[in-house]
Design an enzyme around this catalytic site. Structure first.
Site, PDB file in Angstrom:
ATOM      1  N   ASP A  17       0.822  -1.221   0.000  1.00 32.34           N
ATOM      2  CA  ASP A  17       0.000   0.000   0.000  1.00 32.34           C
ATOM      3  C   ASP A  17       0.851   1.264   0.000  1.00 32.34           C
ATOM      4  O   ASP A  17       1.954   1.282   0.537  1.00 32.34           O
ATOM      5  CB  ASP A  17      -0.909  -0.030   1.250  1.00 32.34           C
ATOM      6  N   ARG A  21       0.002   7.689  -2.707  1.00 28.53           N
ATOM      7  CA  ARG A  21       0.621   8.771  -1.921  1.00 28.53           C
ATOM      8  C   ARG A  21       2.062   9.008  -2.340  1.00 28.53           C
ATOM      9  O   ARG A  21       2.553  10.131  -2.316  1.00 28.53           O
ATOM     10  CB  ARG A  21       0.525   8.443  -0.422  1.00 28.53           C
ATOM     11  N   TRP A  22       2.722   7.941  -2.746  1.00 22.18           N
ATOM     12  CA  TRP A  22       4.105   8.076  -3.240  1.00 22.18           C
ATOM     13  C   TRP A  22       4.107   8.948  -4.493  1.00 22.18           C
ATOM     14  O   TRP A  22       4.937   9.853  -4.634  1.00 22.18           O
ATOM     15  CB  TRP A  22       4.674   6.689  -3.551  1.00 22.18           C
ATOM     16  N   ARG A  30      -1.125   9.037 -10.255  1.00 20.60           N
ATOM     17  CA  ARG A  30      -1.168   7.807  -9.441  1.00 20.60           C
ATOM     18  C   ARG A  30      -0.593   6.590 -10.173  1.00 20.60           C
ATOM     19  O   ARG A  30       0.052   5.736  -9.575  1.00 20.60           O
ATOM     20  CB  ARG A  30      -2.614   7.507  -9.007  1.00 20.60           C
ATOM     21  N   SER A  62      -7.500  -5.676  -4.460  1.00 16.02           N
ATOM     22  CA  SER A  62      -8.555  -6.234  -3.613  1.00 16.02           C
ATOM     23  C   SER A  62      -9.888  -6.259  -4.358  1.00 16.02           C
ATOM     24  O   SER A  62     -10.058  -5.582  -5.381  1.00 16.02           O
ATOM     25  CB  SER A  62      -8.699  -5.403  -2.335  1.00 16.02           C
ATOM     26  N   THR A  63     -10.839  -7.011  -3.802  1.00 16.85           N
ATOM     27  CA  THR A  63     -12.182  -7.052  -4.403  1.00 16.85           C
ATOM     28  C   THR A  63     -12.831  -5.668  -4.343  1.00 16.85           C
ATOM     29  O   THR A  63     -13.767  -5.401  -5.082  1.00 16.85           O
ATOM     30  CB  THR A  63     -13.084  -8.073  -3.665  1.00 16.85           C
ATOM     31  N   ASN A  65     -11.050  -2.812  -4.812  1.00 16.25           N
ATOM     32  CA  ASN A  65     -10.301  -1.854  -5.636  1.00 16.25           C
ATOM     33  C   ASN A  65     -10.972  -1.553  -6.984  1.00 16.25           C
ATOM     34  O   ASN A  65     -10.612  -0.581  -7.656  1.00 16.25           O
ATOM     35  CB  ASN A  65      -8.852  -2.317  -5.857  1.00 16.25           C
ATOM     36  N   ARG A 185       2.381  -4.178   6.768  1.00 16.53           N
ATOM     37  CA  ARG A 185       1.687  -3.165   5.984  1.00 16.53           C
ATOM     38  C   ARG A 185       2.471  -1.870   6.007  1.00 16.53           C
ATOM     39  O   ARG A 185       2.520  -1.181   7.026  1.00 16.53           O
ATOM     40  CB  ARG A 185       0.267  -2.910   6.480  1.00 16.53           C
ATOM     41  N   SER A 193      -7.788  -4.461   5.817  1.00 15.93           N
ATOM     42  CA  SER A 193      -8.388  -4.262   4.480  1.00 15.93           C
ATOM     43  C   SER A 193      -8.726  -5.570   3.756  1.00 15.93           C
ATOM     44  O   SER A 193      -8.392  -5.746   2.579  1.00 15.93           O
ATOM     45  CB  SER A 193      -7.489  -3.368   3.610  1.00 15.93           C
ATOM     46  N   GLU A 204       1.453 -12.221  13.422  1.00 14.90           N
ATOM     47  CA  GLU A 204       2.039 -10.999  13.994  1.00 14.90           C
ATOM     48  C   GLU A 204       1.950  -9.886  12.945  1.00 14.90           C
ATOM     49  O   GLU A 204       2.244 -10.116  11.763  1.00 14.90           O
ATOM     50  CB  GLU A 204       3.521 -11.229  14.344  1.00 14.90           C
TER      51      GLU A 204
HETATM   52  C1  IPE Z   1      -5.321  -2.649   0.317  1.00 15.07           C
HETATM   53  O1  IPE Z   1      -5.040  -1.318   0.072  1.00 15.07           O
HETATM   54  C2  IPE Z   1      -5.306  -3.425  -0.955  1.00 15.07           C
HETATM   55  C3  IPE Z   1      -4.004  -3.533  -1.619  1.00 15.07           C
HETATM   56  C4  IPE Z   1      -2.878  -3.040  -1.225  1.00 15.07           C
HETATM   57  C5  IPE Z   1      -4.033  -4.275  -2.832  1.00 15.07           C
HETATM   58  P1  IPE Z   1      -6.190  -0.232  -0.113  1.00 15.07           P
HETATM   59  O2  IPE Z   1      -5.517   1.061  -0.356  1.00 15.07           O
HETATM   60  O3  IPE Z   1      -7.166  -0.697  -1.118  1.00 15.07           O
HETATM   61  O4  IPE Z   1      -6.886  -0.261   1.322  1.00 15.07           O
HETATM   62  P2  IPE Z   1      -7.720   0.859   2.080  1.00 15.07           P
HETATM   63  O5  IPE Z   1      -8.760   1.334   1.134  1.00 15.07           O
HETATM   64  O6  IPE Z   1      -6.775   1.929   2.457  1.00 15.07           O
HETATM   65  O7  IPE Z   1      -8.270   0.155   3.292  1.00 15.07           O
HETATM   66  C1  IPE Z   2      -1.747   0.200  -3.259  1.00 19.20           C
HETATM   67  O1  IPE Z   2      -1.513   1.571  -3.307  1.00 19.20           O
HETATM   68  C2  IPE Z   2      -2.025  -0.394  -4.613  1.00 19.20           C
HETATM   69  C3  IPE Z   2      -3.390  -0.887  -4.796  1.00 19.20           C
HETATM   70  C4  IPE Z   2      -4.336  -0.876  -3.914  1.00 19.20           C
HETATM   71  C5  IPE Z   2      -3.715  -1.415  -6.106  1.00 19.20           C
HETATM   72  P1  IPE Z   2      -2.695   2.622  -3.254  1.00 19.20           P
HETATM   73  O2  IPE Z   2      -3.113   2.940  -4.644  1.00 19.20           O
HETATM   74  O3  IPE Z   2      -3.790   2.169  -2.360  1.00 19.20           O
HETATM   75  O4  IPE Z   2      -1.944   3.861  -2.632  1.00 19.20           O
HETATM   76  P2  IPE Z   2      -2.560   4.941  -1.644  1.00 19.20           P
HETATM   77  O5  IPE Z   2      -3.116   4.185  -0.473  1.00 19.20           O
HETATM   78  O6  IPE Z   2      -3.605   5.670  -2.407  1.00 19.20           O
HETATM   79  O7  IPE Z   2      -1.393   5.797  -1.282  1.00 19.20           O
HETATM   80 MG    MG Z   3      -4.145   2.446  -0.382  1.00 18.10          MG
END
Ligand code: IPE
Ligand code: IPE
Ligand code: MG
Length: 237
Positions: A17, A21-22, A30, A62-63, A65, A185, A193, A204
């Site tokens: 995750d 933000r990176w 993004r 994830s389901t 996303n 994480r 999540s 852990e």
């Molecule tokens: C969890 O990250 C899923 C993956 C890293 C693939 P999300 O960014 O989707 O989770 P939330 O929305 O912050 O809980």
């Molecule tokens: C995780 O990074 C990648 C996926 C969930 C596919 P994010 O896209 O969730 O990154 P943030 O949480 O917006 O920074």
């Molecule tokens: Mg995220």
């Protein structure tokens, strides 16, 4: 490299995750964050295999996303294809067995075929098992297992009272694999999540305030070090 005395967890899960933000931090779209994250996926996977991790489960999609904007989902699907093609080319030199966990039927035909190809090509490998969680959700996985057991009851092959935790575990995508010892994480969020809900009963957790594209092999070692400092009791004393 890890210290000789370091106890390497058998199964590590990582919630990859922080790509978005990176990208924001670097004034980029993004999508570029996802690309940087995908590059890091290769680095960390290779490193985990090299230090003797036996199972690595990486949460890639994830389901939930699918709710993201169409262009972001599209970019992620393109990235998955690029990386799977690359995996077919150069991951094969490494002794890594790739498996996909999640409902792949939602992906387009090309991606599903690539997944199949990668799984088949890496099946004879004897090193680390890499589970890539794509269109994965812990709840969906548990429901799928429950339906599968219900079907065997309906067919008269099983009786409801026969169901045990071991049997149920075998019906999950990770059936036959040990539960994760450690879940990491990055990104600063401290939540699960929908990742490995059944399997994480005694896992852990280590949370880091680092965005996934910045997560280095040293951070993996640092997480393992923290894991080593924990006392796991599994409900005992
Ligand atoms: C969890 O990250 C899923 C993956 C890293 C693939 P999300 O960014 O989707 O989770 P939330 O929305 O912050 O809980
Ligand atoms: C995780 O990074 C990648 C996926 C969930 C596919 P994010 O896209 O969730 O990154 P943030 O949480 O917006 O920074
Ligand atoms: Mg995220």
């Amino acid at each position: 490299m890890p210290d000789k005395n370091m106890n390497i967890p058998v199964h590590i899960g990582i919630i990859m995750d922080g790509n978005g933000r990176w990208a924001k931090k670097h004034f980029q779209p993004r999508q570029l964050g996802h690309r940087a994250g995908a590059n890091n996926f290769r680095t960390i996977t290779r490193y985990a295999n090299s230090i003797g991790v036996r199972y690595l489960t990486l949460y890639a999609f994830s389901t939930e996303n699918w709710q993201r904007p169409k262009d972001e989902v599209g970019a992620l699907m393109r990235l998955f294809k690029d990386y799977l093609r690359e995996a077919l080319r150069d991951f094969m030199d490494e002794n890594i067995r790739v498996r996909f966990i999640g409902d792949r039927s939602a992906f387009d035909k090309e991606l599903q075929e690539l997944m199949e190809e990668v799984e088949q090509a890496s099946a004879p490998k004897t090193g680390m098992v890499l589970n890539l969680a794509m269109n994965y959700g812990g709840r969906a996985e548990i429901l799928r297992a429950a339906k599968s057991f219900a079907e065997s009851v309906a067919k008269g092959e099983r009786a409801p009272f026969e169901l045990t935790e071991e049997m149920f575990s075998r019906l999950l995508y990770t059936g036959g694999q040990p539960d994760p010892d450690l879940i990491i994480r990055p990104s600063g969020e401290e939540r699960i999540s929908n990742f490995l809900l059944w399997q994480c009963a005694y896992t852990e957790f280590v949370y880091f305030d680092i965005l996934w594209p910045d997560f280095r092999p040293e951070d993996l070692l640092r997480a393992i070090d923290i894991y080593n400092s924990r006392q796991r009791r599994f409900g005992g004393v």
